[in-house]
Scaffold this motif. Structure first.
Motif, PDB file in Angstrom:
ATOM      1  N   THR A 105       0.906  -1.252   0.076  1.00 53.56           N
ATOM      2  CA  THR A 105      -0.023   0.176   0.008  1.00 53.56           C
ATOM      3  C   THR A 105       0.830   1.072  -0.042  1.00 53.56           C
ATOM      4  O   THR A 105       1.974   1.249   0.034  1.00 53.56           O
ATOM      5  CB  THR A 105      -0.783   0.188   1.302  1.00 53.56           C
ATOM      6  OG1 THR A 105      -0.026   0.231   2.570  1.00 53.56           O
ATOM      7  CG2 THR A 105      -1.817  -1.312   1.457  1.00 53.56           C
TER       8      THR A 105
ATOM      9  N   GLU B 252       0.708   3.382   2.264  1.00 54.62           N
ATOM     10  CA  GLU B 252       1.313   3.459   3.562  1.00 54.62           C
ATOM     11  C   GLU B 252       2.631   2.745   3.776  1.00 54.62           C
ATOM     12  O   GLU B 252       3.207   3.314   4.546  1.00 54.62           O
ATOM     13  CB  GLU B 252       0.082   3.267   4.635  1.00 54.62           C
ATOM     14  CG  GLU B 252      -1.115   4.153   4.676  1.00 54.62           C
ATOM     15  CD  GLU B 252      -2.029   4.020   3.278  1.00 54.62           C
ATOM     16  OE1 GLU B 252      -2.838   4.850   3.280  1.00 54.62           O
ATOM     17  OE2 GLU B 252      -1.848   3.101   2.806  1.00 54.62           O
ATOM     18  N   ALA B 253       2.623   1.389   3.340  1.00 51.44           N
ATOM     19  CA  ALA B 253       3.582   0.583   3.300  1.00 51.44           C
ATOM     20  C   ALA B 253       4.890   1.187   2.850  1.00 51.44           C
ATOM     21  O   ALA B 253       6.074   0.920   3.276  1.00 51.44           O
ATOM     22  CB  ALA B 253       3.281  -0.872   2.975  1.00 51.44           C
TER      23      ALA B 253
ATOM     24  N   ARG C  25       5.586   4.198   2.383  1.00 49.12           N
ATOM     25  CA  ARG C  25       6.238   5.355   3.179  1.00 49.12           C
ATOM     26  C   ARG C  25       6.922   4.862   4.437  1.00 49.12           C
ATOM     27  O   ARG C  25       7.943   5.543   4.853  1.00 49.12           O
ATOM     28  CB  ARG C  25       5.124   6.161   3.648  1.00 49.12           C
ATOM     29  CG  ARG C  25       4.285   6.994   2.669  1.00 49.12           C
ATOM     30  CD  ARG C  25       3.258   7.705   3.017  1.00 49.12           C
ATOM     31  NE  ARG C  25       2.459   8.372   1.887  1.00 49.12           N
ATOM     32  CZ  ARG C  25       1.305   9.006   1.880  1.00 49.12           C
ATOM     33  NH1 ARG C  25       0.456   8.507   2.891  1.00 49.12           N
ATOM     34  NH2 ARG C  25       0.912   9.542   0.684  1.00 49.12           N
ATOM     35  N   THR C  26       6.743   3.610   4.903  1.00 48.42           N
ATOM     36  CA  THR C  26       7.655   3.049   5.919  1.00 48.42           C
ATOM     37  C   THR C  26       8.642   2.334   5.420  1.00 48.42           C
ATOM     38  O   THR C  26       9.784   1.711   6.081  1.00 48.42           O
ATOM     39  CB  THR C  26       6.684   2.337   6.937  1.00 48.42           C
ATOM     40  OG1 THR C  26       6.097   1.025   6.279  1.00 48.42           O
ATOM     41  CG2 THR C  26       5.735   3.267   7.249  1.00 48.42           C
TER      42      THR C  26
ATOM     43  N   THR D 125      10.395   1.224  -3.605  1.00 46.43           N
ATOM     44  CA  THR D 125       9.426   2.049  -2.834  1.00 46.43           C
ATOM     45  C   THR D 125       9.514   3.584  -3.739  1.00 46.43           C
ATOM     46  O   THR D 125       8.368   4.136  -3.886  1.00 46.43           O
ATOM     47  CB  THR D 125       9.767   2.160  -1.473  1.00 46.43           C
ATOM     48  OG1 THR D 125      10.971   2.558  -1.150  1.00 46.43           O
ATOM     49  CG2 THR D 125       9.573   1.137  -0.636  1.00 46.43           C
TER      50      THR D 125
ATOM     51  N   SER E  91      -3.896   6.784  -1.105  1.00 45.81           N
ATOM     52  CA  SER E  91      -3.799   5.666  -0.077  1.00 45.81           C
ATOM     53  C   SER E  91      -4.212   4.201  -0.814  1.00 45.81           C
ATOM     54  O   SER E  91      -4.651   4.040  -1.695  1.00 45.81           O
ATOM     55  CB  SER E  91      -4.771   6.351   1.265  1.00 45.81           C
ATOM     56  OG  SER E  91      -5.898   6.130   0.603  1.00 45.81           O
TER      57      SER E  91
END
Length: 282
Positions: A147, A149-150, A152-153, A174, A188
């Motif tokens: 995702t 969100e994933a 970004r980390t 990424t 998102s």
């Protein structure tokens, strides 16, 4: 001889039990399909050990032993659920393959040609998806956990078969995926989605990859999503030589499953045999 009546109600109850055990939808579907084949073999008759053994041996006429065993597992599981333990049969014994057939192995060069074909067709989504699977070892069904969100980390938390594992996403990957999301307007949720925002279906991914075969000059028998995961496993193992860690990365419950991925190819096996130097001339 003890006999039992197997009914559709038994099958529905077993399916409900599998759902309560949090088995995946695909697993439940397969189990019910295999049990359906067994019921069809009864032709309306009762279940007894003789009928189960006949079903078992009939499978060898149409299926590979590995497929036959997977069907027997489903039927045995049903019998265990019903308490019909005396009806269970032994699985076929299989010798572990010491090498994997080269005609089904996707090479790094062929993988790169597939990527080039996807790029030449301006199919950026498929181009990036294939790289995501091949650089992380994800199952194709797990791509939905990649995702925004994933990204970004740099970590994706994957939930599969009642288990959770953390998958590391390479920095270069990424960065590319975040740029892609920005271009196509994904703010998102999952990265690889349809026009309606739903995660891509396994069959659609499979079909899209098959369409690249001719242009990429790769045998269609080698081109399917799972072979990307296989290429990751082989490459990772050659680098690290750590089977237990690879099993964790791939999300395997057993190292024996991982061992299948790391078997020597047929060509490598032939080279090893020739290096033994045990043939004499003359």
């Amino acid at each position: 001889m003890q006999e039992k009546q197997l009914t559709p109600g038994h099958c529905r109850a077993f399916a409900q039990y599998l759902r309560e055990q949090e088995r995946s939808a695909s697993t439940i579907m397969k189990y019910m399909h295999d049990i359906g084949l067994f019921m069809a073999s009864l032709d309306g008759g009762l279940v007894n050990k003789e009928a189960v053994i006949a079903f078992k041996h009939g499978l060898t006429e149409r299926y590979k032993l590995s497929s036959a065993n997977s069907m027997l597992v489903a039927v045995n599981s049903l019998f265990s659920f019903l308490g019909w333990y005396e009806m269970r049969v032994k699985l076929f014994k299989m010798q572990r393959q010491s090498f994997r057939p080269s005609d089904r192995e996707l090479s790094r060069t062929e993988y790169q040609r597939l990527l080039h074909a996807a790029k030449s067709r301006s199919n950026e989504r498929l181009y990036l998806l294939m790289q995501t699977i091949c650089s992380t070892g994800l199952r194709v069904s797990e791509h939905r956990f990649v995702t925004v969100e994933a990204l970004r980390t740099g970590r994706a938390r994957v939930h599969n078969k009642g288990k959770q594992r953390l998958v590391f996403l390479p920095g270069e990957l990424t960065a590319r995926l975040l740029q892609y999301c920005k271009r196509v307007g994904i703010a998102s949720g999952p990265v690889f989605v349809t026009r309606t925002g739903k995660p891509l279906d396994r069959s659609n991914i499979w079909a899209a990859m098959k369409r690249l075969c001719k242009e990429a000059r790769v045998d269609a028998a080698k081109v399917y999503p799972h072979n990307l995961r296989h290429l990751f496993a082989v490459t990772y193992y050659r680098l690290e030589r750590d089977l237990a860690h690879l099993a964790d990365v791939l999300g395997h419950a057993s190292v024996e499953t991982t061992r299948i991925y790391t078997a020597t190819s047929a060509k490598e096996h032939e080279k090893k045999l020739s290096r033994l130097g045990l043939l004499c001339s003359g």
